[in-house]
Scaffold this active site. Structure first.
Site, PDB file in Angstrom:
ATOM      1  N   HIS A 420       0.846  -1.197   0.000  1.00  0.00           N
ATOM      2  CA  HIS A 420       0.000   0.000   0.000  1.00  0.00           C
ATOM      3  C   HIS A 420       0.883   1.250   0.000  1.00  0.00           C
ATOM      4  O   HIS A 420       1.239   1.789   1.052  1.00  0.00           O
ATOM      5  CB  HIS A 420      -0.906  -0.014   1.246  1.00  0.00           C
ATOM      6  CG  HIS A 420      -1.889   1.111   1.291  1.00  0.00           C
ATOM      7  ND1 HIS A 420      -3.197   0.994   0.870  1.00  0.00           N
ATOM      8  CD2 HIS A 420      -1.754   2.403   1.709  1.00  0.00           C
ATOM      9  CE1 HIS A 420      -3.826   2.144   1.031  1.00  0.00           C
ATOM     10  NE2 HIS A 420      -2.970   3.022   1.545  1.00  0.00           N
ATOM     11  N   ASP A 471      -1.302 -10.140   1.260  1.00  0.00           N
ATOM     12  CA  ASP A 471      -0.453  -9.363   0.348  1.00  0.00           C
ATOM     13  C   ASP A 471      -1.379  -8.596  -0.594  1.00  0.00           C
ATOM     14  O   ASP A 471      -1.499  -8.898  -1.768  1.00  0.00           O
ATOM     15  CB  ASP A 471       0.477 -10.313  -0.420  1.00  0.00           C
ATOM     16  CG  ASP A 471       1.541  -9.557  -1.195  1.00  0.00           C
ATOM     17  OD1 ASP A 471       1.671  -8.328  -0.994  1.00  0.00           O
ATOM     18  OD2 ASP A 471       2.238 -10.188  -2.010  1.00  0.00           O
ATOM     19  N   GLU A 480       1.072  -1.488   4.485  1.00  0.00           N
ATOM     20  CA  GLU A 480       1.654  -0.156   4.293  1.00  0.00           C
ATOM     21  C   GLU A 480       2.973  -0.004   5.064  1.00  0.00           C
ATOM     22  O   GLU A 480       3.026  -0.280   6.261  1.00  0.00           O
ATOM     23  CB  GLU A 480       0.665   0.923   4.756  1.00  0.00           C
ATOM     24  CG  GLU A 480       1.132   2.340   4.447  1.00  0.00           C
ATOM     25  CD  GLU A 480       0.055   3.399   4.701  1.00  0.00           C
ATOM     26  OE1 GLU A 480      -0.944   3.091   5.379  1.00  0.00           O
ATOM     27  OE2 GLU A 480       0.224   4.530   4.213  1.00  0.00           O
TER      28      GLU A 480
END
Ligand SMILES: *[C@@H]1O[C@H](CO)[C@@H](O)[C@H](O)[C@H]1NC(C)=O
EC number: 3.2.1.4
Length: 501
Positions: A420, A471, A480
């Site tokens: 992310h 994932d 993130e």
């Protein structure tokens, strides 16, 4: 509290109990060997990829370009170009950003020799300087500190590369009428710690940082309040100051004392330790929000260096932090996953792991230097046990875990692919010079393909309480990376890589 702790070895029964408990920590005894020097190199490289502003000639991460070159101009007079993007977004959040810089500087202070031997000292110092330069700019006038650049709501409503950004780069400030002792305290801590990093190699810069740190601390202490009360919804959904500002005031004083040896900061630590929770602490996690554990570890070193009875209770609290995190002692309270990972919460859990690993290594070193142990109830815990736990946590991150996955991007054979992170998930501006607009970018968030520009060295939020990991770019609590996850890890990896020299 007596300063001279009982250093007699624990009675055999307790020792046996301790051995049994230690042996039952999952994976603790499993041998693992990783290329820590490689991981260290990557953990620092991560920061180059998070850079905002004009990139220098020696930038190694060339897939990134210049960005946010007019930050500060919406207020006309202030140059707020530079600094780091926070995580997978493009906002420059001052509070976690300053914490990141403090922890990076602390990493360099503790492991400078190792970093130097490994050829990483220059890169690590540049990472500190990039943060310190920006924080220095944010204190643009006495009693005025710029807390954030970028409208976080607008930024989060877009999926854009920093180089394409067209969301409002609004700058938000704190000042005497809108105080923020937490943000200002952390900014003062960051500059004081950074000043130590440059004391010998760049004394002019170092003095400049220290002078600024001292004035920011004066401002932080004179006008008390939480920055998240002053700025409200601008920051509360993202980096609300849950723990208040007292921990940052102590943290700043501890760093200012370490940097300047000025007695007024030591007096501040002595006088405010109890009132501010430093010697009566209840928070046993170390984060961008709460720095009490860091204060306690730092103050313990001061206690031993100066034989200072008056603040000996900081050591008791540093012990409490260690005991609560470390499994297998009468005072442990932290959750450890079946696979052996310290688990605090779903969102960005790895931040707790990396900060704890660094604090454990650092405290172990201070304890060793002072021939001390940790008291967990009636169990004495040795520095070696702290080192073993810290190593086990780092090894988990690097791949010694039930999924056999590295949680550091670009490290090992198996690492997160759908991270992310806006810039990382999109083609680079070199490969795709045409602008990709705010909404157009969401196709890259939703794509099932791996990120085209792996953000090498970043550590993701990490697995859940059952060691499971998605994932998946949309699962941002897990996928993130952030500037503050890596900060303590740099020092922890330098410690481990240094042991292999
Ligand atoms: C991880 O590696 C171990 C040891 O090689 C193996 O026994 C285990 O099945 C692997 N687990 C996964 C999920 O690949």
């Amino acid at each position: 509290m007596q300063l001279d702790l009982d250093q007699a070895p624990p009675p055999p029964l307790l020792l046996l109990l301790l051995l049994i408990l230690t042996a039952s920590i999952p994976h603790a005894s499993r041998a693992a060997s990783f290329d820590y020097a490689d991981a260290l190199d990557k953990s620092i490289l991560f920061y180059e990829q998070q850079r905002s502003g004009e990139l220098p000639e020696d930038q190694r991460a060339t897939w990134r370009g210049d960005s946010a070159l007019t930050d500060g101009q919406d207020v006309n007079v202030v140059d707020l170009v530079g600094g780091y993007y926070d995580a997978g977004n493009n906002v420059k959040f001052g509070f976690p950003g300053a914490f990141t810089t403090t922890m990076l500087a602390w990493s360099v202070i503790e492991t400078g020799l190792e970093l130097d031997s490994l050829g990483e000292l220059g890169y690590a110092k540049e990472a500190v300087r990039w943060g310190a330069d920006y924080i220095s700019k944010t204190y643009s006038a006495p009693d005025v500190l710029w807390a954030q650049v970028g409208d976080a709501q607008a930024d989060h409503a877009c999926w854009e590369r920093p180089e394409d950004m067209d969301t409002p780069r609004t700058a938000y400030r704190i000042d005497a009428a809108h105080p923020g002792s937490d943000l200002a305290g952390e900014s003062a801590a960051a500059l004081a710690a950074s000043s130590i990093v440059f004391q010998i190699t760049d004394p002019g810069y170092s003095s400049e940082l220290l002078a600024k740190a001292q004035d920011i601390f004066r401002f932080a202490d004179a006008y008390r309040g939480k920055y998240s009360d002053s700025l409200g919804e601008v920051v509360t959904p993202y980096y609300n100051s849950f723990s208040g500002y007292e921990d940052e005031l102590l943290w700043a004083a501890a760093w200012l004392y370490k940097a300047s040896r000025d007695e007024q900061y030591l007096s501040y630590l002595i006088e405010n330790g109890a009132g501010f929770g430093g010697t009566t602490g209840t928070y046993y996690t170390a984060t961008w929000d709460n720095k009490l554990a860091g204060v306690q570890v730092l103050a313990s070193q001061v206690i031993w260096k100066l034989s200072l009875q008056s603040i000996a209770r900081y050591k008791t609290q540093a012990d409490n932090f260690v005991c609560s995190v470390l499994p297998g002692n009468p005072k442990s309270t932290a959750t450890i996953t079946p696979g052996g990972l310290l688990y605090v919460q779903e969102a960005s859990n790895m931040q707790y792991v990396t900060s704890a690993a660094f604090l454990f290594f650092t405290y172990a070193k201070y304890l060793e230097d002072a021939s001390q142990t940790v008291s967990c109830g009636d169990v004495q815990v040795s520095p070696d046990e702290l080192n073993a736990f810290a190593k086990q946590q780092v090894d988990y991150i690097l791949g010694n875990n039930p999924r056999n996955s590295s949680y550091m991007i670009g490290f090992g054979r198996n690492f997160p692919q759908r991270v992310h992170h806006r810039a990382s998930s999109m083609p680079s501006i070199e490969d795709h010079p045409a602008k990709i607009g705010c909404q157009e970018g969401f196709q890259y968030l939703q794509a099932s393909s791996p990120n085209p520009n792996p953000i090498v060295g970043g550590v993701v939020g990490g697995p859940d309480s059952s060691d499971q990991y998605s994932d998946d770019r949309e699962a941002f609590t897990q996928s993130e990376p952030s500037t503050y996850i890596n900060a303590g890890l740099v020092g922890a990896l330098a410690t481990l890589a240094g042991q292999t020299l």
